[in-house]
Write a protein that holds these residues in place. Structure first.
Motif, short mmCIF file in Angstrom:
data_model
loop_
_atom_site.label_atom_id
_atom_site.label_comp_id
_atom_site.label_asym_id
_atom_site.label_seq_id
_atom_site.Cartn_x
_atom_site.Cartn_y
_atom_site.Cartn_z
N ARG A 198 0.88 -1.32 -0.09
CA ARG A 198 0.03 0.03 0.08
C ARG A 198 0.86 1.26 -0.08
N GLU A 199 2.16 1.07 -0.23
CA GLU A 199 3.00 2.26 -0.31
C GLU A 199 3.87 2.38 -1.81
N ASN A 200 3.71 3.58 -2.52
CA ASN A 200 4.77 3.65 -3.55
C ASN A 200 6.04 3.60 -3.16
N ALA A 201 7.24 3.68 -4.00
CA ALA A 201 8.35 3.61 -3.65
C ALA A 201 8.88 4.89 -2.78
N LYS A 209 13.17 5.77 6.11
CA LYS A 209 14.20 6.94 6.19
C LYS A 209 15.64 6.58 5.17
N LEU A 210 15.36 6.16 4.02
CA LEU A 210 16.33 5.72 3.14
C LEU A 210 16.94 6.90 2.37
N ALA A 211 18.50 6.79 2.01
CA ALA A 211 18.94 7.94 1.39
C ALA A 211 18.70 7.73 -0.23
N ALA A 212 18.94 8.88 -0.81
CA ALA A 212 18.51 8.49 -2.31
C ALA A 212 19.51 7.59 -3.10
N LYS A 213 20.67 7.39 -2.58
CA LYS A 213 21.42 6.29 -3.08
C LYS A 213 21.36 4.90 -2.56
N ASP A 214 20.30 4.76 -1.43
CA ASP A 214 19.89 3.44 -1.09
C ASP A 214 19.01 2.69 -1.95
N SER A 215 19.25 1.61 -2.18
CA SER A 215 18.31 0.58 -2.95
C SER A 215 17.25 0.19 -2.19
#
Length: 336
Positions: A198-201, A209-215
């Motif tokens: 129920r969540e988009n990416a 709390k993922l950083a932009a570089k985190d997969s």
């Protein structure tokens, strides 16, 4: 962390974590009597430990009996009772030496009671220390890195490897069977995410709390990756079938409508329920991350999951990748 006296789910998560309980028994030194291989406490000992009355303990047993019994409170009778009475001083048995039943608390049940008692300063101190121990054990066993605790599962690497293969089938199908659109990979990937949790990416990234570089997929549990792979390969098949039926590429709207029909198949319901429950419950316990849209699916984390992510079979990804047996499995998969 919620107030443990009112938060049964958090209480049970602590009590299901045998690694935290082992550390607590070592550090808290609450006493007790060793009986049949485990530490137990009589009600007399419990009232002295928490400086409360007999009537107070009885009230909690009455009001929280199922929870306490599930965590080791038991009534001794017959042969077990005789064996226990022969082992301990009669002063520890305030029910009287002739009582046909005797209630005893396991160490786990004593901690359970400590997390319930609101009348005891001693219990409050135990709760506070217990929370510190739980956090210390988690940090020690994960090296302080809970973001990728999912990767400590022995099933993670295989699930991740297989999902990558199915992901290629999925993106190839989008290339071949859906009209060109710069957003189609993001759009259909988000449809799969929303179907499962129920969540988009972007929402998932924010919760963890993922950083932009985190997969994103590097943080997913093996069961979630396997379900994503099932949806990806299934959708790829449905897109190809519809492409052949129409004799042309599908529009974005047609592709989304096709996925809507596909995801509603009853086959997926139990797997989606399982994935939602595992992800919401584990992330709250291990990562202190609340998926608001999955709150209804949160349950206590079973003991087996603490073994899975903190126990002897759990390893860091680096350790697994240096294991010759693991590499041999990957070679077989690659050569199939």
């Amino acid at each position: 962390m919620n107030d443990l006296t009112t938060a049964q789910l958090q209480r049970q998560n602590i009590l299901n974590n045998r690694y935290a309980l082992q550390a607590a028994e070592q550090h808290l030194q609450l006493g007790g009597v060793v009986f049949q291989g485990q530490t137990v406490f009589t009600k007399q000992q419990v009232t002295a430990l928490f400086e409360v009355s007999d009537a107070t303990v009885e009230r909690y047993i009455s009001n929280h009996g199922e929870e306490l019994k599930g965590n080791g409170y038991q009534l001794l009778k017959g042969k077990n009772l005789k064996e226990f009475k022969d082992l301990v001083d009669v002063s520890l048995i305030n029910e009287g030496n002739k009582a046909p039943l005797l209630g005893v608390f396991s160490f786990r049940a004593v901690l359970n009671l400590a997390m319930l008692l609101t009348e005891s300063e001693r219990a409050k101190a135990v709760r506070s220390r217990l929370l510190d121990i739980v956090m210390d054990v988690l940090a020690e066993r994960t090296g302080g890195h809970t973001k990728y605790i999912n990767q400590r599962d022995e099933h993670y690497l295989i699930a991740s490897f297989q999902e990558e293969s199915y992901r290629k089938q999925f993106t190839d199908a989008l290339d071949h069977f859906v009209v060109e659109n710069q957003w189609k990979y993001v759009r259909f990937t988000n449809l799969i995410y929303q179907c499962i949790f129920r969540e988009n990416a972007a929402e998932y990234r924010q919760v963890l709390k993922l950083a932009a570089k985190d997969s994103i997929r590097d943080t997913m549990y093996s069961e979630v990756l396997t379900l994503i792979a099932s949806l990806e390969t299934g959708l790829a098949h449905e897109l190809e079938k519809e492409f052949k039926r129409l004799g042309r590429k599908l529009s974005m709207q047609e592709g989304a409508a096709l996925f809507g029909q596909f995801e509603s198949h009853p086959l997926f319901k139990p797997f989606i329920l399982d994935a939602r429950t595992k992800m919401a419950s584990r992330d709250l316990e291990f990562r202190d991350a609340l998926h608001h849209k999955l709150e209804a699916y949160i349950q206590s984390v079973p003991e087996a999951d603490f073994d899975r992510f903190l126990g002897e079979t759990s390893k860091s990804l680096e350790d697994r990748l240096s294991d010759p047996a693991t590499l041999a499995v990957f070679k077989r998969l690659k050569d199939r």
